[in-house]
Enzyme design. Structure first.
Site, PDB file in Angstrom:
ATOM      1  N   GLU A  24       0.834  -1.194   0.000  1.00 27.33           N
ATOM      2  CA  GLU A  24       0.000   0.000   0.000  1.00 27.33           C
ATOM      3  C   GLU A  24       0.879   1.259   0.000  1.00 27.33           C
ATOM      4  O   GLU A  24       0.652   2.202  -0.757  1.00 27.33           O
ATOM      5  CB  GLU A  24      -0.874  -0.029   1.254  1.00 27.33           C
ATOM      6  CG  GLU A  24      -1.974   0.991   1.255  1.00 27.33           C
ATOM      7  CD  GLU A  24      -2.731   0.950   2.577  1.00 27.33           C
ATOM      8  OE1 GLU A  24      -2.279   0.262   3.511  1.00 27.33           O
ATOM      9  OE2 GLU A  24      -3.765   1.628   2.666  1.00 27.33           O
ATOM     10  N   SER A  82      -3.524   3.729   6.791  1.00 28.00           N
ATOM     11  CA  SER A  82      -3.487   2.498   6.011  1.00 28.00           C
ATOM     12  C   SER A  82      -4.826   1.780   6.047  1.00 28.00           C
ATOM     13  O   SER A  82      -5.512   1.771   7.070  1.00 28.00           O
ATOM     14  CB  SER A  82      -2.408   1.578   6.585  1.00 28.00           C
ATOM     15  OG  SER A  82      -2.547   0.286   6.033  1.00 28.00           O
ATOM     16  N   GLU A  87     -11.558  -3.594  19.242  1.00 28.43           N
ATOM     17  CA  GLU A  87     -11.329  -3.762  17.803  1.00 28.43           C
ATOM     18  C   GLU A  87     -12.081  -4.978  17.270  1.00 28.43           C
ATOM     19  O   GLU A  87     -12.764  -4.906  16.238  1.00 28.43           O
ATOM     20  CB  GLU A  87      -9.829  -3.926  17.519  1.00 28.43           C
ATOM     21  CG  GLU A  87      -9.515  -4.088  16.033  1.00 28.43           C
ATOM     22  CD  GLU A  87      -8.027  -4.352  15.777  1.00 28.43           C
ATOM     23  OE1 GLU A  87      -7.501  -5.364  16.283  1.00 28.43           O
ATOM     24  OE2 GLU A  87      -7.390  -3.554  15.064  1.00 28.43           O
ATOM     25  N   GLU A  99     -17.513  -3.790  11.276  1.00 24.42           N
ATOM     26  CA  GLU A  99     -17.003  -4.027   9.916  1.00 24.42           C
ATOM     27  C   GLU A  99     -16.126  -5.274   9.828  1.00 24.42           C
ATOM     28  O   GLU A  99     -15.846  -5.755   8.747  1.00 24.42           O
ATOM     29  CB  GLU A  99     -16.242  -2.794   9.404  1.00 24.42           C
ATOM     30  CG  GLU A  99     -14.958  -2.463  10.123  1.00 24.42           C
ATOM     31  CD  GLU A  99     -15.150  -1.449  11.241  1.00 24.42           C
ATOM     32  OE1 GLU A  99     -16.210  -1.484  11.892  1.00 24.42           O
ATOM     33  OE2 GLU A  99     -14.236  -0.644  11.479  1.00 24.42           O
ATOM     34  N   CYS A 152       3.316  -2.137  22.081  1.00 25.69           N
ATOM     35  CA  CYS A 152       2.410  -3.113  22.691  1.00 25.69           C
ATOM     36  C   CYS A 152       3.026  -3.844  23.869  1.00 25.69           C
ATOM     37  O   CYS A 152       2.319  -4.385  24.712  1.00 25.69           O
ATOM     38  CB  CYS A 152       1.972  -4.131  21.655  1.00 25.69           C
ATOM     39  SG  CYS A 152       1.233  -3.375  20.216  1.00 25.69           S
TER      40      CYS A 152
HETATM   41  S1  SF4 Z   1       0.081   0.273  21.246  1.00 27.75           S
HETATM   42 FE1  SF4 Z   1      -0.392  -1.889  21.133  1.00 27.75          FE
HETATM   43  S2  SF4 Z   1      -1.143  -2.396  23.160  1.00 27.75           S
HETATM   44 FE2  SF4 Z   1      -1.250  -0.179  22.983  1.00 27.75          FE
HETATM   45  S3  SF4 Z   1      -3.319   0.202  22.265  1.00 27.75           S
HETATM   46 FE3  SF4 Z   1      -2.013   0.083  20.464  1.00 27.75          FE
HETATM   47  S4  SF4 Z   1      -2.168  -2.042  19.831  1.00 27.75           S
HETATM   48 FE4  SF4 Z   1      -2.930  -1.940  21.897  1.00 27.75          FE
END
Ligand code: SF4
Ligand code: HEM
Ligand code: SF4
Ligand code: SF4
Lengths: 445, 241
Positions: free
Chosen positions: A159, A210, A253, A258, A419
Site C-alpha cells: 500500500e 493504512s 477492535e 465491519e 504493545c
Molecule cells: S500500542 Fe499496542 S497495546 Fe497499545 S493500544 Fe495500540 S495495539 Fe494496543
C-alpha cells in the site's frame, strides 16, 4: 517480583447496545474505575491520551466512555489498582469445554514476552514452543499472530509502495487511481486505540491511514476462511477465534461491526447456509493477564509445560513479524518490503535500526531508497515513529493537517514503548512504565 | 525583672502558623481521603489543602532560613539527652500521677531542661513529620512520574498515615499537655512576649535555668524615675554573655 492483581468484570447487557460514540455491537466500557478503590490521586488522568478521565485531585475519578479509547494505559498506571478490565474469560472457558467448537488462539508476540512474568519468572523466559504447548494443553489450536503480522506487513508495504508511486513518482495508472484519496504521509493502522483516537479527535487524518487490517483481524478472517476450508476442513461457524493480546483496545477492535469479512466472503462463495447470522472474524479477545488467569483456572503453568514442535503450519512465522510488538517494529517490517520492491534489491542491512526501539516519544529516521523506476536514483524517505499518543502525537498531526508534514511514513502506537507496554500486560507494581515519560527505558521484545 | 524569654518571636510565628495551617491541612485532608463530602466540596477542600500546604511549607522554610540560630537552639535543646532526660521516663514526668492518679515510678520528677524528655521525643517526631509531609506532599503533587509507582505508593501512604498519626498525637497529647502548662501556653500563644516567670522556669525547667540562664546583677542602672536602683538581677542567656 510479583505482578499487581487487576480486577476484572464480565460484560453486561449494556456492553453491546452502542450509543454515544459506539456503534451497536461495539464493546464499550472495557475499562472502568472502581469508585470504592479510587483515592483520587490523579495519576491516571496524566496517562490518558484521550482526556477521557474526569476528576480532580482528591476526587473519585471516572472515565467518560464516549471519549475513551479502551487502551488501558490508565489501568496499568493506577498505583492503587483501582481500575478494572472487562474480561471475556468466562465465555472463552465455556467454549473450550464445548466439544462442538474449535477454539483458535491468535497469539501476539508481546504476550509471550510478558506471560512469564505472571508466573513469577523474569520477562521473556517463556519460549515460543513452550507457550504454544501450554495453549494446546488448554484446548486451543494456534494461529500465530506473527503469521498474520507477515500478511499485514506485506499488505501495508505494498500500500505504501502504491502511494509512493502515485504521489511521488507520478504513476497515475488506473489501478492506482484509488490512492488519489489516500495521500502521504502514510499512517499505520494496527493499533486500535490510535484508530479510535483518529476517528474521534482527528477525522481529517483518516484518509492517510493504512487500509490494512491489524494482524489480529487478518488472522481471524484467515482462520475462518482459508484455514477452516483448506487446512483443517472444519465448519467455519464452529470455529471460535480468540485474540491473545497485550492490549485492551483489541477487545474493542474485535467487536467493530465491519470486521465480519469471513462471514461475508463465505456467504458470497456459498459456504454458509442462507440463514446464518453474521459472525465476527475474531470472537473474543483475552489480554495477557486474562490468559494467565485462564491457565491458572485450568491448573496449567506454562513454564512447566514441555515444549512441542509445531504441528500446524499456522504456528510458524518469520522474524520480520517478531518485532511487530516493538514500537517501530511495524515500520521496520513494512519498510523492508518497500525497500525491496521500490529498489529491486535487498537493503544492505536488514535491520533499519534507526526506527526500532524506544528512546523518546518520537523517533525519526531517514532512509535512502534507490528507486528502480528512476534508474536507481536515491530518494530520501522520512520516517517517524510515535511511541505513545499522549504528549507526542498532536504536533505531528497538526503538521499533516496543514500540509507541512516532512514525513512519508508515520507509525503510531498508542502505548508508550508499543504493545510490549500495552494495557493488557501484567502490571508491574513498581511501574517501570511510569518513569517512562521521563526516563524512557529500552523495551525490547 | 522576673521573666525569662522562652520562645522568641520567630519561634512563636513558626509554631503558631504551623499549628493553624496543620489543622487546616489535617481537616481538609481527612475529609477528602475518607470521602466525607461530595465531589464538589472535595475539589474545593483539596484546593484549600494545596494552598495551606504552600503556607505550611514556606512557614517552615522561613523559620530555618530566616532564624537559623533559633532553629539551631531548638534542635540543640531537643537533641541533647542526659541521664536526667532518660530518668524522666521512670514516672513519665509525673503526669500519670497528676492527671490519672496512676502511681508509677518515683514521686520526684528528674530535673529537665528547656524541654522534658517527652517533649523532646514528640517535637523531634513533629519536626521529622513536618519535613516528611512537605517533601511527600510536593512530590505527590508535582513529580508523580519521577518516582515510579512503588515509591509513589510509599510516599502516598506516608503522607496520609503519617499526618493522621501525628495529628492524633498533637490532638490528644501535645495540646492537652500544653494547655495544662499555663505559662508555657501563654508564652507561646499570647500576642506579646514569649516569656515565662523565673519561678515557673526554675520549677519546670531547672536544668535549662541552671545551664543556660545566668542572673546578671544589675549595675549602673536607673529606674524610670532616674534613681539608681541596682538591687536584683536580670536573666540573660549564657551564649549572650
Ligand atoms: S500500542 Fe499496542 S497495546 Fe497499545 S493500544 Fe495500540 S495495539 Fe494496543
Ligand atoms: C493548635 C494547637 C497547638 C497548641 C495549643 C500548641 C501549643 C504548644 C505550646 C504551648 C508549646 C510550647 C511547649 C513548651 O515547650 O513548653 C508548643 C511547642 C511545640 N509545638 Fe505545639 N501546639 C499546637 C499544635 C502543634 C502542631 C499541630 C504541631 C506540629 C505537628 C506542633 C509542634 C510543636 C513543636 C515542634 C513545638 C516545639 C517548638 C518550639 O519550642 O519552638 N504544635 N506547642
Ligand atoms: S490513578 Fe487510580 S486511584 Fe488515582 S485517580 Fe486514577 S483511578 Fe483513582
Ligand atoms: S482506557 Fe485509555 S483512553 Fe480510556 S480512560 Fe484509560 S487511558 Fe484514557
Amino acid at each position: 517480583m510479583g505482578v499487581q492483581k487487576i480486577a476484572t468484570f464480565s460484560p453486561s447487557e449494556k456492553t453491546f447496545t452502542g450509543g454515544g460514540t459506539f456503534l451497536p455491537g461495539e464493546v464499550k466500557g472495557i475499562i472502568r474505575i472502581n469508585p470504592n478503590k479510587c483515592v483520587g490521586c490523579d495519576t491516571c488522568r496524566h496517562h490518558c491520551p484521550a482526556g477521557a478521565i474526569k476528576g480532580s485531585l482528591g476526587v473519585t475519578h471516572h472515565i467518560e466512555e464516549d471519549l475513551c479509547l479502551s487502551c488501558g494505559q490508565c489501568l496499568v498506571n493506577c498505583p492503587f489498582g483501582a481500575i478494572e478490565q472487562m474480561s471475556f474469560l468466562d465465555e472463552v472457558l465455556s467454549r473450550l469445554k464445548d466439544p462442538d467448537y474449535t477454539v483458535v488462539a491468535i497469539i501476539a508476540p508481546a504476550v509471550r514476552v510478558a506471560l512469564a512474568e505472571e508466573f513469577g519468572a523474569p520477562p521473556g523466559t517463556l519460549t515460543v514452543h513452550r507457550m504454544h504447548a501450554a495453549f494446546k494443553k488448554a484446548g486451543f489450536r494456534i494461529y500465530e499472530n506473527n503469521l498474520a503480522a507477515d500478511q499485514t506487513i506485506m499488505e501495508e508495504g505494498y500500500e505504501f509502495i502504491a502511494k509512493v508511486k502515485y504521489w511521488l513518482l507520478g504513476d497515475k495508472t488506473p489501478e492506482l487511481e484509488k490512492f488519489a484519496e489516500h495521500p502521504l504521509p502514510h499512517f499505520t493502522s494496527c493499533c486500535p486505540a490510535w484508530i479510535r483516537y483518529a476517528e474521534l479527535y482527528w477525522p481529517d487524518i483518516l484518509p492517510h491511514i493504512s487500509g490494512a487490517k491489524s494482524p489480529q483481524q487478518m488472522a481471524g478472517a484467515t482462520v475462518k476462511t482459508w484455514v477452516a476450508l483448506r487446512l483443517w476442513n472444519i465448519d467455519p461457524r464452529k470455529i471460535y477465534t480468540v485474540g491473545i493480546m497485550p492490549c485492551t483496545a483489541k477487545i474493542y477492535e474485535a467487536s467493530r461491526p465491519e470486521f465480519k469479512s469471513a462471514f461475508y466472503w463465505l456467504k458470497e462463495k456459498g459456504h454458509l447456509p442462507e440463514d446464518t447470522p453474521p459472525f465476527p472474524d475474531v470472537d473474543a479477545v483475552l489480554t495477557t493477564r486474562d490468559a494467565a488467569e485462564l491457565f491458572r483456572c485450568l491448573n496449567i503453568n506454562p513454564l512447566n509445560v514441555s515444549p512441542e514442535k509445531e504441528t500446524d503450519i499456522t504456528e510458524v512465522y518469520t522474524g520480520g513479524a517478531t518485532i511487530f510488538g516493538n514500537s517501530g517494529g511495524v515500520t521496520e517490517a513494512a519498510l523492508r518490503t518497500a525497500y525491496c520492491v521500490l529498489s529491486g534489491q535487498e537493503p544492505s542491512s536488514w535491520n533499519i535500526e534507526a526506527v526500532r526501539g524506544h528512546t523518546t516519544g518520537v523517533r525519526t529516521a531517514k532512509l535512502a531508497i534507490p528507486l528502480k523506476p528512476l534508474g536507481g536514483k536515491k530518494a530520501n524517505f522520512h520516517i517517524c515513529v510515535v511511541n505513545g499518543v499522549k504528549n507526542h502525537l498532536e504536533p505531528i498531526l497538526e503538521d499533516v493537517v496543514i500540509g507541512k508534514s516532512p514525513f512519508h511514513f508515520i507509525e503510531v502506537m498508542n502505548c508508550p514503548g508499543g504493545c510490549i507496554n500495552g494495557g493488557g500486560q501484567p502490571v508491574n507494581p513498581m511501574g517501570t512504565s511510569w518513569i517512562d515519560p521521563l526516563l524512557p527505558l529500552p523495551l525490547k521484545a | 525583672m522576673d521573666k525569662v524569654l522562652k520562645f522568641s518571636v520567630t519561634e512563636k510565628i513558626f509554631h503558631n502558623v504551623n499549628a493553624v495551617s496543620w489543622y487546616v491541612l489535617a481537616i481538609t485532608g481527612i475529609i477528602v481521603y475518607f470521602n466525607l463530602a461530595g465531589s464538589e466540596t472535595k475539589n474545593f477542600l483539596m484546593q484549600i489543602h494545596i494552598w495551606a500546604g504552600v503556607v505550611f511549607t514556606f512557614n517552615f522554610l522561613a523559620f530555618i532560613f530566616l532564624a537559623p540560630h533559633r532553629f539551631y537552639i531548638l534542635m540543640k535543646n531537643l537533641l541533647e539527652w542526659d541521664k536526667d532526660t532518660f530518668a524522666w521516663f521512670k514516672n513519665l514526668g509525673g503526669y500519670p500521677r497528676r492527671f490519672f492518679k496512676i502511681n508509677i515510678g518515683p514521686e520526684e520528677v528528674a530535673p529537665q531542661g528547656k524541654f522534658n524528655a517527652g517533649q523532646k521525643l514528640t517535637y523531634l517526631f513533629f519536626i521529622f513529620m513536618i519535613i516528611a509531609l512537605i517533601v511527600t506532599g510536593w512530590f505527590l503533587y508535582f513529580a508523580k512520574h519521577s518516582m515510579g509507582k512503588g515509591l509513589f505508593l510509599m510516599f502516598f501512604y506516608l503522607h496520609v498515615w503519617g499526618s493522621i498519626i501525628t495529628t492524633l498525637i498533637a490532638t490528644f497529647g501535645h495540646i492537652p499537655l500544653s494547655i495544662a502548662n499555663k505559662e508555657d501556653l501563654l508564652a507561646m500563644w499570647r500576642i506579646g512576649p514569649g516569656t515565662v516567670s523565673l519561678k515557673w522556669a526554675k520549677h519546670h525547667n531547672p536544668k535549662w535555668f541552671q545551664n543556660d540562664v545566668i542572673m546578671r546583677p544589675l549595675q549602673n542602672c536607673r529606674d524610670q524615675y532616674g534613681k539608681h536602683n541596682c538591687k536584683g538581677s536580670v536573666p540573660i542567656f549564657r551564649n549572650e554573655k
